[in-house]
Design an enzyme around this catalytic site. Structure first.
Site, PDB file in Angstrom:
ATOM      1  N   HIS A 237       4.965  61.798  53.124  1.00  0.00           N
ATOM      2  CA  HIS A 237       3.798  62.944  54.153  1.00  0.00           C
ATOM      3  C   HIS A 237       2.533  63.021  52.849  1.00  0.00           C
ATOM      4  O   HIS A 237       2.893  64.592  52.921  1.00  0.00           O
ATOM      5  CB  HIS A 237       4.591  64.502  54.579  1.00  0.00           C
ATOM      6  CG  HIS A 237       3.100  65.412  55.648  1.00  0.00           C
ATOM      7  ND1 HIS A 237       2.471  64.683  56.260  1.00  0.00           N
ATOM      8  CD2 HIS A 237       3.779  66.681  55.776  1.00  0.00           C
ATOM      9  CE1 HIS A 237       1.973  65.755  56.863  1.00  0.00           C
ATOM     10  NE2 HIS A 237       2.699  66.655  57.053  1.00  0.00           N
TER      11      HIS A 237
ATOM     12  N   CYS B   5      -2.645  69.527  57.765  1.00  0.00           N
ATOM     13  CA  CYS B   5      -2.292  68.644  57.803  1.00  0.00           C
ATOM     14  C   CYS B   5      -2.505  66.751  59.024  1.00  0.00           C
ATOM     15  O   CYS B   5      -2.091  66.022  58.704  1.00  0.00           O
ATOM     16  CB  CYS B   5       0.052  68.532  57.935  1.00  0.00           C
ATOM     17  SG  CYS B   5       0.314  69.748  57.067  1.00  0.00           S
TER      18      CYS B   5
HETATM   19  N1  COA Z   1      13.878  63.905  51.911  1.00  0.00           N
HETATM   20  C1  COA Z   1      14.923  63.075  51.280  1.00  0.00           C
HETATM   21  N2  COA Z   1      14.684  63.042  49.744  1.00  0.00           N
HETATM   22  C2  COA Z   1      14.273  64.041  49.462  1.00  0.00           C
HETATM   23  C3  COA Z   1      13.284  65.521  50.334  1.00  0.00           C
HETATM   24  C4  COA Z   1      13.411  64.460  51.833  1.00  0.00           C
HETATM   25  N3  COA Z   1      11.892  65.072  52.110  1.00  0.00           N
HETATM   26  N4  COA Z   1      12.436  66.279  49.318  1.00  0.00           N
HETATM   27  C5  COA Z   1      13.335  65.950  47.695  1.00  0.00           C
HETATM   28  N5  COA Z   1      14.034  65.218  47.751  1.00  0.00           N
HETATM   29  C6  COA Z   1      14.649  64.273  46.824  1.00  0.00           C
HETATM   30  C7  COA Z   1      14.367  64.312  46.082  1.00  0.00           C
HETATM   31  O1  COA Z   1      14.117  62.888  45.449  1.00  0.00           O
HETATM   32  C8  COA Z   1      15.497  64.241  44.412  1.00  0.00           C
HETATM   33  O2  COA Z   1      16.435  63.474  44.382  1.00  0.00           O
HETATM   34  P1  COA Z   1      16.438  63.399  43.053  1.00  0.00           P
HETATM   35  O3  COA Z   1      17.906  64.881  42.802  1.00  0.00           O
HETATM   36  O4  COA Z   1      18.171  61.781  43.629  1.00  0.00           O
HETATM   37  O5  COA Z   1      15.652  63.345  42.271  1.00  0.00           O
HETATM   38  C9  COA Z   1      16.838  65.510  45.500  1.00  0.00           C
HETATM   39  O6  COA Z   1      16.466  65.750  46.933  1.00  0.00           O
HETATM   40  C10 COA Z   1      15.998  67.313  44.864  1.00  0.00           C
HETATM   41  O7  COA Z   1      14.489  66.998  45.288  1.00  0.00           O
HETATM   42  P2  COA Z   1      13.153  68.519  44.482  1.00  0.00           P
HETATM   43  O8  COA Z   1      12.256  67.414  44.563  1.00  0.00           O
HETATM   44  O9  COA Z   1      13.736  68.881  43.906  1.00  0.00           O
HETATM   45  O10 COA Z   1      12.808  68.984  46.473  1.00  0.00           O
HETATM   46  P3  COA Z   1      12.900  70.787  46.579  1.00  0.00           P
HETATM   47  O11 COA Z   1      14.165  71.447  47.252  1.00  0.00           O
HETATM   48  O12 COA Z   1      12.010  70.770  45.590  1.00  0.00           O
HETATM   49  O13 COA Z   1      11.660  70.082  48.123  1.00  0.00           O
HETATM   50  C11 COA Z   1      11.790  69.950  50.490  1.00  0.00           C
HETATM   51  C12 COA Z   1      12.417  70.021  49.471  1.00  0.00           C
HETATM   52  C13 COA Z   1      12.668  69.882  51.425  1.00  0.00           C
HETATM   53  C14 COA Z   1      12.056  71.808  49.808  1.00  0.00           C
HETATM   54  C15 COA Z   1      10.311  69.917  49.968  1.00  0.00           C
HETATM   55  O14 COA Z   1      10.265  68.454  50.174  1.00  0.00           O
HETATM   56  C16 COA Z   1       9.601  70.618  51.272  1.00  0.00           C
HETATM   57  O15 COA Z   1       8.839  71.639  51.251  1.00  0.00           O
HETATM   58  N6  COA Z   1       9.428  69.435  52.418  1.00  0.00           N
HETATM   59  C17 COA Z   1       8.655  70.402  53.591  1.00  0.00           C
HETATM   60  C18 COA Z   1       6.821  69.623  53.268  1.00  0.00           C
HETATM   61  C19 COA Z   1       5.952  70.810  54.611  1.00  0.00           C
HETATM   62  O16 COA Z   1       6.330  71.423  54.688  1.00  0.00           O
HETATM   63  N7  COA Z   1       4.890  69.658  54.397  1.00  0.00           N
HETATM   64  C20 COA Z   1       3.945  70.206  55.770  1.00  0.00           C
HETATM   65  C21 COA Z   1       5.003  69.763  57.054  1.00  0.00           C
HETATM   66  S1  COA Z   1       3.917  71.120  57.915  1.00  0.00           S
END
Ligand code: COA
Length: 383
Positions: free
Chosen positions: A331, A83
Site C-alpha cells: 500500500h 490514501c
Molecule cells: N504484513 C505482513 N508482514 C509485514 C507487514 C504487514 N503489514 N508489515 C511488516 N511486515 C513484516 C516485515 O517484513 C518484517 O518481517 P521480517 O522480520 O521477516 O523482516 C516484520 O513484519 C516486522 O516489520 P516492521 O517493519 O518492523 O513492522 P512494523 O511493526 O514497523 O510495522 C505495521 C507493522 C503493521 C505497524 C505497519 O506495517 C503499519 O503501520 N501498517 C499500516 C499502514 C497504514 O496505516 N496505512 C494507511 C492505512 S489507512
C-alpha cells in the site's frame, strides 16, 4: 460527456525499493504505461500522492515528474486525497478527457514511504489532528474501533477477519508485483504480533514504496491507436466526516455507500453485474465493511461471505482483491488507487495469468482516504 477508455498500464514492483528514489519509480511506471499504450504524446498528467513532503521531503512533484519524464511543458498536477489520492488522480484524468479538454492523459500515483522516520505519524495527518490524533490514536487504532463495533453489532469473528488476510495473500502469491507475495494461514494471522486490538500485524496493510500509471484516452482517439482497451463506465466520489466519532455509525462507511450509489447509476448496472472488485483493504475489517457498503452482501454478512469463499477467485460470487489487495500487494498510499485500476484493466483484458477471473467483463475499484472520509469508485467494462 465523451466516452473514456484506458489504453495502457505500467507499475513498479511494490516493496521496500531502497535503491530507487521517488522520481525513479514514478518515471519507471509512467514509461511502462506510455509504452504499453503505444502513444507518442500525452496532453496532461495527474499524479496521486498523499504526502511526498512528509515521506521524502519533496513537494511540487507534478512539475518534478514532468521534468524527469522529459515531457515539459505538459501540464502536470499532484492530486491529494490521503490514501484515495490515486483514485482521485484517475478521476481527474477521466473528467479532463470526458470534457473534451484533452485526448490523452496520464493518471499516475506514487509514494516512497520506507525512507520516512515516522510513517505512522505521517499517515495520521490524514485523520482529524485535533480530535483524534492529538489524543493518541493512529490508523490501526481507528480501524480497530471499527472492527470492535462490527464484531459487537454483527457477531463478526476474529477468524473471519483472518480469512480476509489468508485470501488476499493467496491471491498476492500469484502477483509478481506484490510486496508480500506469499501465502499465510489462519494460525499465522491470529498469532501474529498485536498492533491495535483486535488487529494484528497480518490484518494490516504494510508500509510500501511503489508507483503505478495508466493512460486514459477518448474512445475516438483510442480506436486509431489500440485494438484492446477498456471503457470507463462510471467515476464517482463522495466524502464523509473526517473524524470517526462524528458519524452515525462506526460500521457503515457513508462515503462508500454514496459513491457506490452514484457509480451504479452512472454505469446503469447493479452490484450483481460486477465480475470482480478491488477494494481498499488497508485493514482486514475494511474489506468486510466495504464489501457490504458496495452492496455485494447484506449489512453484517461480509465476514460470513469471506469465510464461505464467496469473495475468492476460485468460484466466488464476487472475487475481491484478486491482486492481493493492499494487504499482500502492498500500500504505497498515493499509488494504490491506480494499481487497483491496473488490476481491473488487466483482468478485463484477460492478462492476469494465474489469478485470472474467468469471463470477467465488468470490474470495479474502490479507493478510500483516512477512515473513509474520502471514497472514489470507478467501474470499467470490456465489450
Ligand atoms: N504484513 C505482513 N508482514 C509485514 C507487514 C504487514 N503489514 N508489515 C511488516 N511486515 C513484516 C516485515 O517484513 C518484517 O518481517 P521480517 O522480520 O521477516 O523482516 C516484520 O513484519 C516486522 O516489520 P516492521 O517493519 O518492523 O513492522 P512494523 O511493526 O514497523 O510495522 C505495521 C507493522 C503493521 C505497524 C505497519 O506495517 C503499519 O503501520 N501498517 C499500516 C499502514 C497504514 O496505516 N496505512 C494507511 C492505512 S489507512
Amino acid at each position: 460527456m465523451r466516452e473514456v477508455v484506458v489504453i495502457g498500464a505500467g507499475m513498479t514492483k511494490f516493496g521496500e525499493l531502497w535503491n530507487k528514489s521517488i522520481r525513479d519509480i514514478f518515471v519507471e511506471a509512467a514509461l511502462k504505461a506510455i509504452e504499453d499504450a503505444g502513444v507518442d504524446y500525452i496532453d496532461s498528467m495527474y499524479i496521486g500522492s498523499m504526502s511526498p513532503g512528509l515521506f521524502t521531503e519533496q513537494e511540487h512533484i507534478g512539475a518534478l515528474m514532468a521534468d524527469y519524464l522529459g515531457i515539459t511543458p505538459v501540464p502536470a498536477t499532484r492530486v491529494e486525497s490521503a490514501c484515495a489520492s490515486g483514485g482521485a488522480a484517475f478521476r481527474q484524468a477521466f473528467l479532463e478527457v470526458a470534457s473534451g479538454a484533452s485526448n490523452i492523459v496520464l493518471a499516475g500515483g506514487v509514494e516512497k514511504m520506507t525512507d520516512a522516520e515516522d510513517v505512522t505519524a505521517a499517515l495520521a495527518t490524514a485523520a482529524d489532528q485535533e480530535y483524534e490524533v492529538y489524543q493518541g490514536i493512529t490508523f490501526p487504532g481507528l480501524y480497530a474501533l471499527i472492527a470492535r463495533a462490527h464484531m459487537h453489532q454483527y457477531g463478526t469473528t476474529r477468524k473471519q477477519l483472518a480469512e480476509v488476510a489468508v485470501k488476499n495473500h493467496r491471491n498476492g502469491a500469484k502477483n509478481p508485483n506484490a510486496q508480500f507475495g506469499f501465502e499465510v494461514t489462519l494460525e499465522n494471522v491470529v498469532n501474529s504480533t498485536m498492533v491495535a486490538d483486535p488487529l494484528r500485524l497480518l490484518d494490516c496493510s504494510p508500509v510500501t514504496d511503489g508507483a503505478a500509471a495508466v493512460i486514459v484516452a477518448s474512445a475516438e482517439v483510442a480506436k486509431n491507436i489500440k485494438k484492446d482497451f477498456v471503457r470507463v463506465i462510471a467515476s464517482a466520489q463522495a466524502s464523509d466526516t473526517i473524524a470517526l466519532h462524528s458519524r452515525e455509525s462506526f460500521t457503515k462507511l457513508g462515503s462508500v455507500v454514496k459513491a457506490a450509489e452514484k457509480a451504479y447509476r452512472m454505469a446503469g448496472i447493479k452490484p450483481k453485474d460486477v465480475n470482480l472488485v478491488e477494494v481498499h483493504d488497508c485493514f482486514t475489517i475494511a474489506e468486510i465493511v466495504v464489501s457490504e457498503d458496495l452492496g455485494f452482501f447484506e449489512k453484517g454478512k461480509g465476514g460470513e461471505a469471506v469465510e464461505q469463499g464467496l469473495t475468492s477467485i476460485e468460484g466466488g460470487k464476487i472475487p475481491i482483491n484478486t491482486s492481493g489487495g493492499l494487504k499482500s500487494k502492498g500500500h504505497p498510499v498515493g499509488a494504490t488507487g491506480i494499481a487497483q485500476i491496473i488490476e481491473v484493466y488487466e483482468q478485463l483484458l484477460g492478462k492476469s495469468g494465474a489469478r485470472q477471473v474467468k469471463n470477467a467483463r465488468i470490474g470495479m475499484t474502490q479507493n478510500m482516504g483516512g477512515s473513509g472520509a474520502s471514497c472514489v469508485i470507478h467501474i470499467l467494462e470490456v465489450k
